[in-house]
Scaffold this motif. Structure first.
Motif, PDB file in Angstrom:
ATOM      1  N   ASN A  94       0.816  -1.221   0.000  1.00 24.27           N
ATOM      2  CA  ASN A  94       0.000   0.000   0.000  1.00 24.27           C
ATOM      3  C   ASN A  94       0.848   1.269   0.000  1.00 24.27           C
ATOM      4  N   GLY A  95       2.167   1.098  -0.102  1.00 25.56           N
ATOM      5  CA  GLY A  95       3.034   2.262  -0.069  1.00 25.56           C
ATOM      6  C   GLY A  95       3.135   2.938  -1.420  1.00 25.56           C
ATOM      7  N   PRO A  96       3.952   3.985  -1.505  1.00 33.61           N
ATOM      8  CA  PRO A  96       4.140   4.704  -2.768  1.00 33.61           C
ATOM      9  C   PRO A  96       4.735   3.790  -3.843  1.00 33.61           C
ATOM     10  N   VAL A  97       4.405   4.084  -5.109  1.00 32.38           N
ATOM     11  CA  VAL A  97       4.913   3.291  -6.231  1.00 32.38           C
ATOM     12  C   VAL A  97       5.566   4.187  -7.286  1.00 32.38           C
ATOM     13  N   ASP A  98       5.885   5.424  -6.909  1.00 30.28           N
ATOM     14  CA  ASP A  98       6.392   6.376  -7.895  1.00 30.28           C
ATOM     15  C   ASP A  98       7.873   6.677  -7.733  1.00 30.28           C
ATOM     16  N   ASN A  99       8.559   5.935  -6.857  1.00 33.80           N
ATOM     17  CA  ASN A  99       9.977   6.192  -6.621  1.00 33.80           C
ATOM     18  C   ASN A  99      10.685   4.862  -6.385  1.00 33.80           C
ATOM     19  N   LEU A 100      11.372   4.365  -7.410  1.00 34.78           N
ATOM     20  CA  LEU A 100      11.996   3.046  -7.302  1.00 34.78           C
ATOM     21  C   LEU A 100      13.171   3.049  -6.329  1.00 34.78           C
ATOM     22  N   ARG A 101      13.880   4.145  -6.229  1.00 31.80           N
ATOM     23  CA  ARG A 101      15.011   4.201  -5.297  1.00 31.80           C
ATOM     24  C   ARG A 101      14.508   4.062  -3.863  1.00 31.80           C
ATOM     25  N   TRP A 102      13.429   4.748  -3.541  1.00 30.04           N
ATOM     26  CA  TRP A 102      12.829   4.622  -2.194  1.00 30.04           C
ATOM     27  C   TRP A 102      12.261   3.230  -1.992  1.00 30.04           C
ATOM     28  N   LEU A 103      11.601   2.702  -3.035  1.00 27.64           N
ATOM     29  CA  LEU A 103      11.000   1.372  -2.943  1.00 27.64           C
ATOM     30  C   LEU A 103      12.060   0.308  -2.660  1.00 27.64           C
ATOM     31  N   ALA A 104      13.243   0.452  -3.281  1.00 23.46           N
ATOM     32  CA  ALA A 104      14.304  -0.540  -3.095  1.00 23.46           C
ATOM     33  C   ALA A 104      14.858  -0.526  -1.670  1.00 23.46           C
ATOM     34  N   ARG A 105      14.606   0.556  -0.919  1.00 23.02           N
ATOM     35  CA  ARG A 105      15.024   0.569   0.487  1.00 23.02           C
ATOM     36  C   ARG A 105      14.018  -0.127   1.389  1.00 23.02           C
ATOM     37  N   GLN A 106      12.794  -0.312   0.859  1.00 23.19           N
ATOM     38  CA  GLN A 106      11.758  -0.963   1.660  1.00 23.19           C
ATOM     39  C   GLN A 106      11.651  -2.460   1.350  1.00 23.19           C
ATOM     40  N   LEU A 107      11.803  -2.792   0.077  1.00 26.56           N
ATOM     41  CA  LEU A 107      11.698  -4.182  -0.377  1.00 26.56           C
ATOM     42  C   LEU A 107      12.828  -4.478  -1.353  1.00 26.56           C
ATOM     43  N   ASP A 108      13.261  -5.721  -1.394  1.00 25.25           N
ATOM     44  CA  ASP A 108      14.312  -6.101  -2.347  1.00 25.25           C
ATOM     45  C   ASP A 108      13.793  -6.051  -3.781  1.00 25.25           C
ATOM     46  N   PHE A 109      14.664  -5.633  -4.692  1.00 26.30           N
ATOM     47  CA  PHE A 109      14.374  -5.686  -6.119  1.00 26.30           C
ATOM     48  C   PHE A 109      14.708  -7.103  -6.600  1.00 26.30           C
ATOM     49  N   VAL A 110      13.703  -7.843  -7.066  1.00 30.99           N
ATOM     50  CA  VAL A 110      13.895  -9.216  -7.545  1.00 30.99           C
ATOM     51  C   VAL A 110      14.225  -9.140  -9.035  1.00 30.99           C
ATOM     52  N   ARG A 111      15.471  -9.448  -9.347  1.00 32.21           N
ATOM     53  CA  ARG A 111      15.960  -9.282 -10.703  1.00 32.21           C
ATOM     54  C   ARG A 111      15.916 -10.600 -11.489  1.00 32.21           C
ATOM     55  N   TYR A 112      15.855 -10.459 -12.823  1.00 34.65           N
ATOM     56  CA  TYR A 112      16.206 -11.563 -13.708  1.00 34.65           C
ATOM     57  C   TYR A 112      17.732 -11.660 -13.760  1.00 34.65           C
ATOM     58  N   THR A 113      18.236 -12.844 -14.062  1.00 32.03           N
ATOM     59  CA  THR A 113      19.689 -12.991 -14.181  1.00 32.03           C
ATOM     60  C   THR A 113      20.202 -12.162 -15.367  1.00 32.03           C
TER      61      THR A 113
END
Length: 318
Positions: free
Chosen positions: A179-198
């Motif tokens: 339910n948090g903000p979705v307009d700032n990926l840098r901030w989002l990456a501090r809250q949840l891990d970025f799950v990457r493709y290899t």
């Protein structure tokens, strides 16, 4: 005999005729050559292969163990050569002998089985492979496959035909209960891990390139090699990811348990293209591309309309 294999079709024909007719004289008569030519050809064949093929003391001539092995193989190769010659002379190219096709995983899930039905109507044999999409282009260029449906258009290479199949945007995907903000990926990456493709996956390379262009350097803790694994972690609340609507469809929009929103960056798109060597497969590549678009329109777009209607106007090619 100056051949890399130690034999050619003519030497195999002479050997088979000699064995089936029981003597070099009978084989020479049937083939319309001198008996000395038959004898020399057989001697050259045995020397090149390094084995004795005929027991010359028996009447009629009998094969050795190596000779029987070579006879069985030679018969099959000669039959195939005669069939090839007949079909070439008759112009019978409508039925291809074999078609080898490689698809990105997400397309294989969406249209793989119906596409096989189309391929079966045009070939006596076929293979279909998925995965390792970064290798598909190399496989086409080195003739290990005949057709690829890929996000690699091989733009730098001549002699290829290209048929667009699908254009789609990348989207941001989060756990369903986020339910948090979705307009700032840098901030989002501090809250949840970025799950990457290899980084080996073409889709992963495209995402990483786009992040760098947007001056985003995000922690790299989780790297997974397939969409199911990536989206399962996101659905379980472990992080967020960037992927495409077709990948979401592949994983199952009905039960996935994630939330997809527009990517809060400059747009990033993926274009899937059918690529084949030009003029080798007749109209089959164009037909497969057309059928792929039709199948995606009937299946994929309907699911998007139900689950992600906001993304439907961004889909191209259907």
């Amino acid at each position: 005999m100056r051949h890399g294999f130690g034999f050619d079709l003519r030497s195999m024909e002479i050997f088979v005729e000699t064995l089936e007719r029981g003597s070099q004289t009978a084989a020479a008569r049937h083939l319309g050559v001198k008996q000395s030519s038959i004898s020399q050809s057989l001697a050259n064949l045995e020397e090149a292969l390094g084995v004795i093929l005929l027991d010359r003391h028996s009447r009629p001539l009998e094969p050795t163990g190596a000779g029987r092995f070579f006879y069985d193989r030679a018969k099959r190769l000669l039959d195939e050569a005669r069939t090839t010659r007949r079909e070439l002379q008759a112009g019978a190219f409508g039925q291809l002998h074999q078609v080898r096709m490689a698809l990105v995983d997400s397309l294989a899930t969406a249209v793989g089985q119906p596409l096989l039905e189309v391929i079966r109507r045009h070939t006596a044999d076929y293979t279909l492979t998925t995965g390792l999409s970064h290798m598909h282009g190399h496989a086409l260029l080195t003739r290990h496959v005949d057709i690829i449906l890929s996000d690699d258009r091989l733009e730098s290479y001549d002699g290829l035909e290209r048929h667009p199949v699908l254009g789609e945007p990348f989207v941001l995907v989060l756990p369903a209960d986020w339910n948090g903000p979705v307009d700032n990926l840098r901030w989002l990456a501090r809250q949840l891990d970025f799950v990457r493709y290899t980084p080996q996956a073409l889709i992963g390379q495209a995402i990483e390139r786009h992040l760098r262009l947007n001056q985003l350097e995000l922690p790299g803790r989780l790297h997974l090699d397939n969409t199911y694994a990536v989206l399962s972690l996101v659905a379980g609340g472990a992080g967020w990811t960037i992927t495409t609507p077709l990948c979401l469809y592949q994983a199952g929009l009905d039960h996935l348990g994630v939330r997809a929103v527009p990517l809060p960056l400059a747009p990033l798109r993926r274009d899937l293209t059918l690529v084949a060597r030009r003029d080798e497969l007749g109209g089959l590549p164009a037909r497969l591309a057309r059928d792929s678009r039709r199948l995606l329109e009937g299946r994929f777009l309907g699911e998007l309309q139900r689950h992600l209607p906001w993304v439907v106007p961004e889909i191209q090619g259907l």
